[in-house]
Design an enzyme around this catalytic site. Sequence first.
Site, short mmCIF file in Angstrom:
data_model
loop_
_atom_site.label_atom_id
_atom_site.label_comp_id
_atom_site.label_asym_id
_atom_site.label_seq_id
_atom_site.Cartn_x
_atom_site.Cartn_y
_atom_site.Cartn_z
N ASP A 392 34.03 37.27 38.20
CA ASP A 392 34.35 38.78 38.38
C ASP A 392 35.84 38.83 39.12
OD1 ASP A 392 34.04 41.53 38.68
OD2 ASP A 392 33.75 41.54 40.78
N LYS A 393 36.55 39.82 38.55
CA LYS A 393 37.77 40.04 39.42
C LYS A 393 37.91 40.95 40.67
CE LYS A 393 40.79 43.18 38.30
NZ LYS A 393 41.21 43.76 39.64
N GLU A 469 38.75 55.36 45.61
CA GLU A 469 38.73 56.76 45.93
C GLU A 469 38.85 57.16 47.37
OE1 GLU A 469 35.76 59.61 44.01
OE2 GLU A 469 37.83 59.34 43.17
N LYS A 533 42.18 63.77 36.77
CA LYS A 533 42.64 62.58 36.79
C LYS A 533 41.91 61.36 35.77
CE LYS A 533 39.96 60.95 41.06
NZ LYS A 533 40.14 60.52 42.44
N ASP A 649 37.94 46.14 34.53
CA ASP A 649 39.37 46.50 34.58
C ASP A 649 39.83 46.83 32.92
OD1 ASP A 649 39.66 46.90 37.31
OD2 ASP A 649 40.77 45.60 37.84
N ASP A 797 27.49 42.20 38.96
CA ASP A 797 27.44 40.75 38.44
C ASP A 797 26.23 40.14 38.66
OD1 ASP A 797 30.62 40.84 38.53
OD2 ASP A 797 30.21 41.02 40.77
#
Length: 1178
Positions: A392-393, A469, A533, A649, A797
Amino acid sequence: MAFWRRNTYVEKERHVKANARDYNDKFAYTNNHIKTSKYNIFTFLPINLFEQFQRVANAYFLVLLILQLIPEISSLSWFTTIVPLVLVLVITAVKDATDDYFRHKSDQQVNNRQSQVLVRGVLQNEKWMNICVGDIIKLENNQFVAADILLLSSSEPYGLCYIETAELDGETNLKVRQALTVTSDLGDISKLMDFDGEVICEPPNNKLDKFTGTLCWRDNKYPLDNEKMLLRGCVLRNTEWCFGMVIFAGLQTKLMQNCGRTKFKRTNLDKLMNTLVLWIFALLICMGVILAIGNTIWENQIGSNFQVFLPWNEFQRNAVFSGFLTFWSYIIILNTVVPISLYVSVEVLRLGHSYFINWDRKMYNNRTNTAAQARTTTLNEELGQVEFVFSDKTGTLTQNIMVFSKCSINGQTYGMEKFKFYDSSLVDAIKLEDTAVQEFFRLLALCHTVMPEEKSEGHLVYQAQSPDEGALVTAARNFGFVFRARTPETITLCEMGRSVTYKLLAILDFNNVRKRMSVIVKNPQGHIKLYSKGADTIIFERLDPSSDDLMYTTSEHLSEFAGEGLRTLALAYKDLDEDYFDVWMKKLLFASTVIENREDQLAVLYEELEQGLKLLGATAIEDKLQEGVPETIACLNLADIKIWVLTGDKLETAMNIGYSCNMLRDDMNEVFVISGYTLLEVQQQLRCHVIHFSFCSITLLKASFMNIISLVEFGISRMKFTNILKLYVCLTGVMLGFSLQAHALEPQLEHTLLDLACLCKTVICCRVTPMQKAQVVELVKRHRRAITLAIGDGANDVSMIKTAHIGVGISGQEGMQAVLASDYSFAQFRFLQRLLLVHGRWSYFRMCNFLCYFFYKNFAFTLVHFWYGFFCGFSAQTVYDQWFITLFNIVYTSLPVLAMGLFDQDVNDQNSLRYPSLYKPGQQNLLFNKHQFFLYTLQGMATSFLLFFIPYGAFSEMVKEDGTHFSDQQTFAVTIATSLVIVVSVQIGLVTHYWTAVNHLFIWGSLIVYFAILFAMQSDGIFGIFPRSFPFIGTARNCLSEKSVWLIILLTTVVCVVPGLAVSFLRVDLFPTLRDKCRKKQRPQEQNLRRVRRTSSRRSAYAFSHQQGYGELITSGKNMRMSTVSSAHCPERMPHSSSWIENMLKRNNEVSCISDESTEASENSKRHTEIPKQQCTE
């Protein structure tokens, strides 16, 4: 009546009535008692023995024990098998009992927790296990939820309560639940006692994010969903108290329904051992057949001459039947070729290796006070064979700590280098009340799902659904727009010191299709505004034409931000006409109540309103890399470990993080993107790049014919050739988000995808869901014979961690769910380097050496009986004393081999990290395989041959000092047994690379114990006590007092050991491996793991979660999870190529520990030439 048949009734619908145990008892719902243990005091022995004898080896030895009880075929006493068998069964049973005891203890602790239950109008404390479906219970702040309950009321306004779901989904941020309006006032006991509502809902299931039901009360029906439920395992936070009605209890709760899904993982060595054991069984049968045939022939030709004084008994009818009995006798005698102690020894080694990981201080994180933990004992050696790492990043490669770094407002960028946000011009703009700047930060303060918490006066804490957030709302706070409070209808800000309350009219929620979030508010002046947004491309498509010029400027700023690896969002707003909004709101209320296609109708209404937006600007957030990530990735690459990043992402963010992490580098020859939207597009792009690779291969073959032809002559494989080519790829984009699931993982394309990806050094998959992560891992597992490792830190994950051969969890910002599902855990990604290159390689090296030596010594020990059979009339007489056979594996030779398997090191940990190439033998499975097993089997056979025939030849010609012959069999047996113990002890000393005090103690101690037991068992004293069990009085004393016997032992030891020693010496001297060279203590050449800075024109977008938000419920006071994605495209990057075929040939043949070779390779790597990229046309 078949009363014994299992009840197969399947619950289709659940009916639960409040405060009505008699009514609910009719349905026989389970109580709240849980049981994760396997045994009780009565069932332990039968169930545990049944489980143990399901193992082939245990069942095999049980059959042997039964055969030994038959006098006609057994020449060994029953204790030679029952002693080691009972020892193994007892050790395993103690281990299982200990594990189950802790499960019992855990169950008891949970079942005895106290909770307040409403019983006959009184709240009284009850144990959790006594809670029943339909009961009304009271929870207080910081208490665990006892069962799956329907929230009825709480101490907070509007029936709100806050929960932490870390045990369910790994997320530590608070979530909000809200009771139905009709039940939110049931706050006192009298009202709760009168509550008799009935819930009709779905049956028990494991879906944590879904609940469907209806509350029937006072002739009305009220819909129920997951946002009204508190699930077992949650913790009540920031709420003084709440009441709830139990819907699911005990093993039927969603938490328990999700337990026990972890697959049992077995290593490749386990599977290989099972195959080898079958081979050994086959060899055992072959030897038994040979000796049985020999017995039949001998009885026919020679044995019949002895029947006068050795007549056949009644059971022995003829020579053929005698051979049949002899077959079973030799099966018993030769059974020690597969010793039962092997399995116990393997488990002891694995346990020890696990403790070494737990005790490693270099994998301890001081900041979080977290040590590495081996959560399993069965996979340690597989850590030394990993070929693919799936990572995972966010939170794994990065810290998941977001910092508001830069922003673009009305075409002006603000922010400073090194990601420390302070810009005096922005502060001045706020002071001058710049409208665009104020509207920008007002949007950040209003458009979110953060929940404020004022822990003390003036100390405001934000409970954010994600770190992103929190960073955005904190940024607005730092620039004077403080988010202070939220109710279901209002949002209160403190703008430049003035308190302003906005009326919250609606929230247009995030989902995977919308990729944006909007709020509609009315300011104190009565103006209605929409603030939005989201991903830049999504927002840009919905802008008013008047914002075109600003859009182009902001797009350039976004490209600059993305080049630095920042996560970005675009911000926009719109003024709404009140009459138009009133009409739109009526449509929204209607669409919210329809049953069919509700989501589609809401999406159409959202799309209608979110048009003609006015652009404000964009934000850029840095997700900081963890310490040592680039160096770790570079080191693992040198070990030929392929690293694939699977992240949620968007394309540009993932790619730029790839450059930051040193996974992608500017000197790579190919970095390209697969971004097809349809099955045909994905197929064409995959085939295009495969063709391009093939063309490049042909060109390189022509250009470097002399180099390649030498490789072909040595039989280079396809995979080896691809390693030489060093083709790099970045697979990202839409294909690996939606299209990965819809197209690239289709059966007709998955092989093409896998073949192309495996040609590459680096693969980055972006916009992938948790399920897609698991699918990618499963694809590699299914079609490649390679060990896979998955590493992550969050609940998203867990699926890939459980799917991979080895799962590693990082204790990070996203809770402990990944750790709980993992096989190994630690605090930072950089520790993966030490886990694999040190502990993994050592474990594999030690286990392989242990198995090779174990099989060698047991073949040497057992096959002496085979050679002796040709000289004893194939009578199944044993060479050794029966006590020696019993004690050889469990006393005389067990501890030295365990010490070698626990402490041996070919090189130390510093050199293991300095020379990653030392890891490659494990990936290629070189240290223990069928070929190695065959060689050590031959060595064991040769040793057994020498152990028998050297003493046999010597005894036939030699006499004692008094002139008499060595005529007794026991003297011959003691000589061979002593020679055997000394030979195997010397041999383990020769194969031990790293000597410790424990090795010396165990090896010399085992020899001392052997002679002590030998003299004790053949002494006068023990003969006087047990004359039948120890009849060979004085044999050892008489035998070993002869000098000639010691000369035979010395000669046998030298002849057995010297050939192997000579071969090892010549191999190291003439054909040294990298490991041999590293052991020569030469000064190491440090690896140059430099980090390449990446500047790019790519855009990056803020990666939102895959879960749909809770905007529909925020107006009811609920917290929610919100995020968005972007699907911007990225132009293909032109290659920066070099004479890489020459460099790779040099690098593959480079020996890092030789300084002059390292220097030469370093010089070669500096030469660059251009190789034009071949364009592919469709």
